[in-house]
Design a protein around this motif. Sequence first.
Motif, short mmCIF file in Angstrom:
data_model
loop_
_atom_site.label_atom_id
_atom_site.label_comp_id
_atom_site.label_asym_id
_atom_site.label_seq_id
_atom_site.Cartn_x
_atom_site.Cartn_y
_atom_site.Cartn_z
N GLY A 106 17.54 149.02 -20.50
CA GLY A 106 17.46 147.92 -19.50
C GLY A 106 16.35 147.00 -19.83
O GLY A 106 16.34 145.83 -19.66
N LYS A 107 15.07 147.75 -19.16
CA LYS A 107 13.91 146.65 -19.44
C LYS A 107 13.70 145.98 -20.50
O LYS A 107 13.11 144.86 -19.97
CB LYS A 107 12.70 148.00 -19.78
N TYR A 108 13.80 146.64 -21.60
CA TYR A 108 14.05 145.85 -22.54
C TYR A 108 15.42 145.59 -23.40
O TYR A 108 15.78 144.34 -24.96
CB TYR A 108 13.55 146.97 -24.37
N HIS A 109 16.01 144.57 -22.16
CA HIS A 109 17.85 144.49 -22.35
C HIS A 109 18.52 145.08 -23.95
O HIS A 109 18.49 143.81 -24.02
CB HIS A 109 17.69 142.93 -22.33
N ARG A 110 18.00 145.79 -23.98
CA ARG A 110 19.34 146.52 -24.99
C ARG A 110 20.68 147.47 -24.75
O ARG A 110 20.25 148.06 -23.74
CB ARG A 110 18.45 148.04 -25.70
N ASP A 123 28.65 146.50 -23.99
CA ASP A 123 27.97 145.82 -23.72
C ASP A 123 27.41 145.13 -24.07
O ASP A 123 27.12 143.46 -24.66
CB ASP A 123 27.06 146.64 -22.79
N GLU A 127 26.93 141.05 -24.14
CA GLU A 127 25.86 140.04 -25.01
C GLU A 127 26.09 139.34 -25.98
O GLU A 127 25.26 138.55 -25.97
CB GLU A 127 24.54 141.81 -24.80
N ARG A 181 25.00 135.17 -26.53
CA ARG A 181 23.73 134.16 -27.05
C ARG A 181 24.11 133.27 -28.21
O ARG A 181 23.22 132.11 -28.47
CB ARG A 181 23.44 134.95 -28.35
#
Length: 81
Positions: free
Chosen positions: A49-53, A59, A63, A67
């Motif tokens: 989550g921190k690295y938006h993966r 999900d 995402e 983009r």
Amino acid sequence: MTLTSYKARPRRKIIGFSPEILQALELLARDSGRSVQSLADEAFGDLLGKYHRPTSLKDALRESTRRLPANDDVPPERHGT
């Protein structure tokens, strides 16, 4: 064994921890009434989550559509009119 039952099983990886970290994890697991696996799942989920993966296919697809500029609600700027 069917393909779906194979994919549903968790895959295993070996991860090494220093003795101090492993002892702290085991104490935390014992104090919180959880398993080290449960703590690791939470930690890796937070890291992703921190690295938006994304953590799931759903999900990842959501995402990927965000983009694309064509999926924005903002109308494109017009030049020269």
